[in-house]
Write a protein that holds these residues in place. Structure first.
Motif, short mmCIF file in Angstrom:
data_model
loop_
_atom_site.label_atom_id
_atom_site.label_comp_id
_atom_site.label_asym_id
_atom_site.label_seq_id
_atom_site.Cartn_x
_atom_site.Cartn_y
_atom_site.Cartn_z
N ILE A 239 24.89 -33.57 -49.38
CA ILE A 239 23.54 -33.54 -48.82
C ILE A 239 23.41 -32.42 -47.80
CG2 ILE A 239 21.95 -34.78 -47.30
CD1 ILE A 239 22.72 -37.31 -48.68
N LEU A 240 24.39 -32.30 -46.92
CA LEU A 240 24.34 -31.24 -45.92
C LEU A 240 24.27 -29.87 -46.58
CD1 LEU A 240 26.90 -32.60 -43.31
CD2 LEU A 240 24.40 -32.56 -43.12
N ASP A 241 25.08 -29.65 -47.60
CA ASP A 241 25.03 -28.38 -48.33
C ASP A 241 23.68 -28.17 -48.98
OD1 ASP A 241 27.60 -27.76 -47.61
OD2 ASP A 241 28.49 -28.32 -49.53
N ALA A 242 23.15 -29.22 -49.59
CA ALA A 242 21.85 -29.11 -50.25
C ALA A 242 20.77 -28.78 -49.24
CB ALA A 242 21.52 -30.41 -50.98
N ASN A 243 20.84 -29.38 -48.06
CA ASN A 243 19.83 -29.13 -47.04
C ASN A 243 19.90 -27.69 -46.51
OD1 ASN A 243 18.84 -31.70 -47.27
ND2 ASN A 243 19.91 -32.49 -45.49
N LEU A 244 21.09 -27.13 -46.48
CA LEU A 244 21.25 -25.78 -45.97
C LEU A 244 20.96 -24.72 -47.03
CD1 LEU A 244 24.53 -26.19 -43.89
CD2 LEU A 244 22.20 -25.98 -43.01
N ASP A 245 21.31 -25.01 -48.28
CA ASP A 245 21.27 -23.98 -49.32
C ASP A 245 20.02 -23.98 -50.17
OD1 ASP A 245 23.80 -23.31 -48.49
OD2 ASP A 245 24.82 -24.41 -50.09
N ARG A 246 19.24 -25.01 -50.16
CA ARG A 246 18.14 -25.10 -51.10
C ARG A 246 16.80 -25.23 -50.38
NH1 ARG A 246 22.19 -28.45 -53.51
NH2 ARG A 246 22.94 -27.50 -55.40
N GLN A 247 15.77 -24.96 -51.15
CA GLN A 247 14.40 -25.15 -50.66
C GLN A 247 14.13 -26.65 -50.55
OE1 GLN A 247 11.66 -22.62 -50.93
NE2 GLN A 247 13.08 -20.93 -51.19
N ASP A 248 13.12 -27.02 -49.77
CA ASP A 248 12.81 -28.44 -49.58
C ASP A 248 12.61 -29.18 -50.89
OD1 ASP A 248 10.87 -28.24 -46.51
OD2 ASP A 248 13.02 -28.38 -46.87
N LYS A 249 12.00 -28.54 -51.87
CA LYS A 249 11.72 -29.24 -53.13
C LYS A 249 12.99 -29.62 -53.89
CE LYS A 249 11.08 -24.94 -55.65
NZ LYS A 249 11.84 -24.86 -56.83
N ASP A 250 14.12 -28.98 -53.56
CA ASP A 250 15.36 -29.26 -54.26
C ASP A 250 16.28 -30.22 -53.51
OD1 ASP A 250 14.66 -27.59 -56.33
OD2 ASP A 250 15.57 -25.83 -55.39
N LYS A 251 15.90 -30.67 -52.35
CA LYS A 251 16.81 -31.50 -51.55
C LYS A 251 17.14 -32.83 -52.20
CE LYS A 251 15.83 -29.54 -47.05
NZ LYS A 251 15.23 -29.76 -45.75
N ALA A 252 16.28 -33.32 -53.06
CA ALA A 252 16.53 -34.61 -53.71
C ALA A 252 17.49 -34.47 -54.89
CB ALA A 252 15.22 -35.23 -54.17
N LEU A 253 18.00 -33.29 -55.16
CA LEU A 253 18.92 -33.11 -56.28
C LEU A 253 20.23 -33.87 -56.09
CD1 LEU A 253 18.48 -29.34 -57.15
CD2 LEU A 253 17.64 -31.31 -58.40
N TRP A 254 20.53 -34.29 -54.87
CA TRP A 254 21.75 -35.06 -54.62
C TRP A 254 21.77 -36.35 -55.44
CZ3 TRP A 254 21.34 -39.98 -53.11
CH2 TRP A 254 20.16 -40.37 -52.49
N VAL A 255 20.61 -36.82 -55.88
CA VAL A 255 20.53 -38.07 -56.63
C VAL A 255 21.42 -38.00 -57.87
CG1 VAL A 255 18.97 -39.61 -57.89
CG2 VAL A 255 18.26 -38.62 -55.71
N GLY A 256 21.66 -36.80 -58.39
CA GLY A 256 22.50 -36.63 -59.57
C GLY A 256 23.92 -37.12 -59.38
N ILE A 257 24.39 -37.17 -58.13
CA ILE A 257 25.76 -37.65 -57.91
C ILE A 257 25.90 -39.12 -58.29
CG2 ILE A 257 26.28 -35.95 -56.11
CD1 ILE A 257 25.84 -38.10 -54.04
N ALA A 258 24.80 -39.82 -58.29
CA ALA A 258 24.85 -41.23 -58.68
C ALA A 258 25.00 -41.40 -60.19
CB ALA A 258 23.59 -41.95 -58.19
N GLN A 259 24.97 -40.30 -60.92
CA GLN A 259 25.08 -40.38 -62.38
C GLN A 259 26.44 -39.97 -62.90
OE1 GLN A 259 21.80 -37.93 -63.56
NE2 GLN A 259 20.28 -39.40 -62.89
N VAL A 260 27.38 -39.72 -62.00
CA VAL A 260 28.72 -39.30 -62.43
C VAL A 260 29.42 -40.43 -63.18
CG1 VAL A 260 31.02 -38.64 -61.61
CG2 VAL A 260 28.99 -37.56 -60.64
N CYS A 261 29.41 -41.61 -62.61
CA CYS A 261 30.03 -42.77 -63.24
C CYS A 261 29.49 -44.02 -62.55
CB CYS A 261 31.56 -42.71 -63.17
SG CYS A 261 32.21 -42.71 -61.48
N ARG A 262 29.83 -45.16 -63.08
CA ARG A 262 29.34 -46.43 -62.54
C ARG A 262 29.78 -46.64 -61.09
NH1 ARG A 262 28.01 -51.67 -65.34
NH2 ARG A 262 27.75 -50.18 -66.99
N HIS A 263 31.04 -46.31 -60.79
CA HIS A 263 31.57 -46.48 -59.43
C HIS A 263 30.77 -45.62 -58.45
CE1 HIS A 263 34.28 -46.99 -56.10
NE2 HIS A 263 34.71 -45.74 -56.17
#
Length: 124
Positions: A65-89
């Protein structure tokens, strides 16, 4: 080679009508697919990403999240949600980690409600 249940089904071939037998075969195929899915889930549970402790994953998520907040535009900050799709755990950890849900990005109203609910009272 075949399970007892499958062998018993094969033994029924000449004892039931063809349409009934086909339905029984389809039902058995469905049961086997469910078993195979369960076996694959068990195998996956032993992979390294699935064995990372919750505390480690939470730190990884926050760094992301910290990297996303520093490196991306505001519209892309929610891209972290993809980490929840790696696996069930990872999904379970992400969905239950309240701090992860405190990064509010203006988006769809339903997603905003979800973010607020999953933040579990943490400051937003």
């Amino acid at each position: 080679m075949f399970s007892l249940a499958t062998r018993r089904l094969f033994d029924q071939e000449k004892k039931v009508e063809a349409a009934t037998y086909v339905e029984l075969l389809k039902q058995r195929a469905s049961e086997l697919e469910e078993e195979l899915w369960a076996v694959r889930m068990c195998i996956n549970s032993y992979s390294l990403p699935n064995r990372l402790p919750t505390e480690v994953l939470e730190k990884v998520f926050m760094e992301h999240i910290l990297d996303a907040n520093l490196d991306r535009q505001d519209k892309d900050k929610a891209l972290w949600v993809g980490i929840a799709q790696v696996c069930r755990h990872w999904r379970d950890v992400a969905l239950n980690y309240a701090l992860l849900w405190t990064t509010i990005v203006p988006s769809h109203p339903e997603f905003m409600k979800l973010l607020l609910a999953r933040s579990k009272g943490e400051p937003v």
